[in-house]
Design a protein around this motif. Structure first.
Motif, PDB file in Angstrom:
ATOM      1  N   ALA A  42     -10.649 -79.270 -49.040  1.00 51.69           N
ATOM      2  CA  ALA A  42      -9.734 -78.669 -50.015  1.00 51.69           C
ATOM      3  C   ALA A  42     -10.242 -77.298 -50.456  1.00 51.69           C
ATOM      4  O   ALA A  42      -9.449 -76.370 -50.661  1.00 51.69           O
ATOM      5  N   MET A  43     -11.554 -77.139 -50.604  1.00 50.54           N
ATOM      6  CA  MET A  43     -12.120 -75.838 -50.958  1.00 50.54           C
ATOM      7  C   MET A  43     -12.039 -74.880 -49.780  1.00 50.54           C
ATOM      8  O   MET A  43     -11.709 -73.695 -49.954  1.00 50.54           O
ATOM      9  N   VAL A  44     -12.320 -75.367 -48.587  1.00 48.99           N
ATOM     10  CA  VAL A  44     -12.238 -74.510 -47.408  1.00 48.99           C
ATOM     11  C   VAL A  44     -10.822 -73.955 -47.266  1.00 48.99           C
ATOM     12  O   VAL A  44     -10.628 -72.783 -46.926  1.00 48.99           O
ATOM     13  N   ALA A  45      -9.830 -74.798 -47.542  1.00 50.11           N
ATOM     14  CA  ALA A  45      -8.445 -74.361 -47.449  1.00 50.11           C
ATOM     15  C   ALA A  45      -8.154 -73.215 -48.413  1.00 50.11           C
ATOM     16  O   ALA A  45      -7.524 -72.216 -48.043  1.00 50.11           O
ATOM     17  N   GLN A  46      -8.612 -73.347 -49.652  1.00 46.85           N
ATOM     18  CA  GLN A  46      -8.383 -72.270 -50.624  1.00 46.85           C
ATOM     19  C   GLN A  46      -9.122 -70.999 -50.190  1.00 46.85           C
ATOM     20  O   GLN A  46      -8.594 -69.889 -50.311  1.00 46.85           O
ATOM     21  N   ASN A  47     -10.327 -71.171 -49.666  1.00 42.65           N
ATOM     22  CA  ASN A  47     -11.069 -70.005 -49.171  1.00 42.65           C
ATOM     23  C   ASN A  47     -10.331 -69.314 -48.031  1.00 42.65           C
ATOM     24  O   ASN A  47     -10.378 -68.084 -47.905  1.00 42.65           O
ATOM     25  N   HIS A  48      -9.669 -70.090 -47.206  1.00 45.11           N
ATOM     26  CA  HIS A  48      -8.903 -69.516 -46.098  1.00 45.11           C
ATOM     27  C   HIS A  48      -7.871 -68.518 -46.615  1.00 45.11           C
ATOM     28  O   HIS A  48      -7.748 -67.403 -46.077  1.00 45.11           O
ATOM     29  N   PHE A  49      -7.146 -68.879 -47.649  1.00 48.65           N
ATOM     30  CA  PHE A  49      -6.118 -67.982 -48.178  1.00 48.65           C
ATOM     31  C   PHE A  49      -6.753 -66.749 -48.832  1.00 48.65           C
ATOM     32  O   PHE A  49      -6.248 -65.633 -48.689  1.00 48.65           O
ATOM     33  N   VAL A  50      -7.866 -66.957 -49.528  1.00 49.24           N
ATOM     34  CA  VAL A  50      -8.528 -65.843 -50.207  1.00 49.24           C
ATOM     35  C   VAL A  50      -9.094 -64.842 -49.204  1.00 49.24           C
ATOM     36  O   VAL A  50      -8.875 -63.628 -49.319  1.00 49.24           O
ATOM     37  N   TYR A  51      -9.810 -65.335 -48.198  1.00 48.15           N
ATOM     38  CA  TYR A  51     -10.438 -64.421 -47.242  1.00 48.15           C
ATOM     39  C   TYR A  51      -9.414 -63.768 -46.327  1.00 48.15           C
ATOM     40  O   TYR A  51      -9.617 -62.633 -45.885  1.00 48.15           O
ATOM     41  N   THR A  52      -8.327 -64.455 -46.037  1.00 50.86           N
ATOM     42  CA  THR A  52      -7.260 -63.821 -45.268  1.00 50.86           C
ATOM     43  C   THR A  52      -6.750 -62.592 -45.996  1.00 50.86           C
ATOM     44  O   THR A  52      -6.555 -61.519 -45.396  1.00 50.86           O
ATOM     45  N   ALA A  53      -6.561 -62.720 -47.310  1.00 54.74           N
ATOM     46  CA  ALA A  53      -6.100 -61.577 -48.105  1.00 54.74           C
ATOM     47  C   ALA A  53      -7.158 -60.486 -48.184  1.00 54.74           C
ATOM     48  O   ALA A  53      -6.856 -59.298 -48.018  1.00 54.74           O
ATOM     49  N   LEU A  54      -8.397 -60.873 -48.440  1.00 54.17           N
ATOM     50  CA  LEU A  54      -9.461 -59.882 -48.594  1.00 54.17           C
ATOM     51  C   LEU A  54      -9.682 -59.097 -47.303  1.00 54.17           C
ATOM     52  O   LEU A  54      -9.818 -57.860 -47.325  1.00 54.17           O
ATOM     53  N   ASP A  55      -9.690 -59.781 -46.178  1.00 54.15           N
ATOM     54  CA  ASP A  55      -9.932 -59.092 -44.917  1.00 54.15           C
ATOM     55  C   ASP A  55      -8.719 -58.266 -44.491  1.00 54.15           C
ATOM     56  O   ASP A  55      -8.869 -57.231 -43.835  1.00 54.15           O
ATOM     57  N   ARG A  56      -7.526 -58.701 -44.890  1.00 54.59           N
ATOM     58  CA  ARG A  56      -6.329 -57.898 -44.617  1.00 54.59           C
ATOM     59  C   ARG A  56      -6.385 -56.589 -45.404  1.00 54.59           C
ATOM     60  O   ARG A  56      -6.103 -55.510 -44.858  1.00 54.59           O
ATOM     61  N   VAL A  57      -6.758 -56.657 -46.660  1.00 56.15           N
ATOM     62  CA  VAL A  57      -6.906 -55.451 -47.472  1.00 56.15           C
ATOM     63  C   VAL A  57      -7.998 -54.560 -46.890  1.00 56.15           C
ATOM     64  O   VAL A  57      -7.867 -53.329 -46.828  1.00 56.15           O
TER      65      VAL A  57
END
Length: 217
Positions: A42-57
């Motif tokens: 469940a934490m890995v899933a939330q990290n997935h969304f966060v890092y996808t955004a951070l690396d896109r920026v």
């Protein structure tokens, strides 16, 4: 702030916020081995969304003089997080994860600072320097608790591409100290880093409310 290197001032100013995130009940239960693999996922899933955004920026700021020293593709976490999620949930992992409300708030803030390079640096610091510090302890514990091997499960904390982690951390702090930003801008970055920690704490607090603690399988 001007009497100390910026990296030191940033670390000191965010110390309490960092501790608040680390002491969340969810992380305590995780590191005590009281969550199922899915509870960890469940934490890995939330990290997935966060890092996808951070690396896109990150990709949009590659030519910015303030952000460019922190646009580091060798740190991008997308592939590693995908391996971890597939290890936990299987090949259909994309269909079983969704961002929580606190994660959506954090992602929105990361996307908001796409027009402010100093804000990007604040979120980059909060995430990646943490992964390269306490995250290494978390990785060892995850491998011990769940028996994960080198190719999935805890790969999001694995940074083979950067070589020596202590050396890289020193270089990272030197980049912070050399940041081409005045005193007022550095204060803004500190405040944004504190906000990033608080938003992360809210993500963890939500996990603590929604993930049931149980012995690790």
């Amino acid at each position: 702030m001007s009497q100390a290197p910026f990296s030191e001032a940033l670390r000191n100013a965010t110390r309490d916020d960092h501790a608040a995130a680390e002491n969340q009940d969810y992380l305590v239960a995780l590191l005590a081995g009281r969550l199922s693999p899915e509870g960890y996922g469940a934490m890995v899933a939330q990290n997935h969304f966060v890092y996808t955004a951070l690396d896109r920026v990150s990709r949009t700021l590659a030519d910015d003089p303030v952000a460019a020293p922190f646009v580091l593709p060798e740190l991008y976490r997308g592939e590693a997080l995908a391996r971890d999620l597939e290890t936990v949930y299987g090949p259909g992992w994309r269909s079983v994860i969704e961002p929580s409300a606190p994660t959506l708030a954090l992602v929105a803030r990361i996307e908001h600072v796409a027009t402010w390079p100093g804000g990007y640096v604040a979120h980059h610091y909060t995430r990646y320097l943490g992964d390269l510090s306490g995250g290494q302890f978390i990785r060892r514990e995850l491998r011990r608790i769940y028996g994960y091997g080198p190719d999935g499960g805890a790969d999001s904390y694995r940074f083979d591409a950067i070589g020596s982690i202590p050396r890289f951390r020193r270089e990272y702090r030197a980049r912070l100290d050399a940041l081409p930003a005045g005193e007022d801008e550095r204060r803004r970055i500190v405040q944004e880093a504190r906000l990033a920690f608080r938003l992360t704490t809210e993500v963890l607090a939500d996990l603590g409310r929604t993930v049931r603690a149980e012995p690790a399988a």
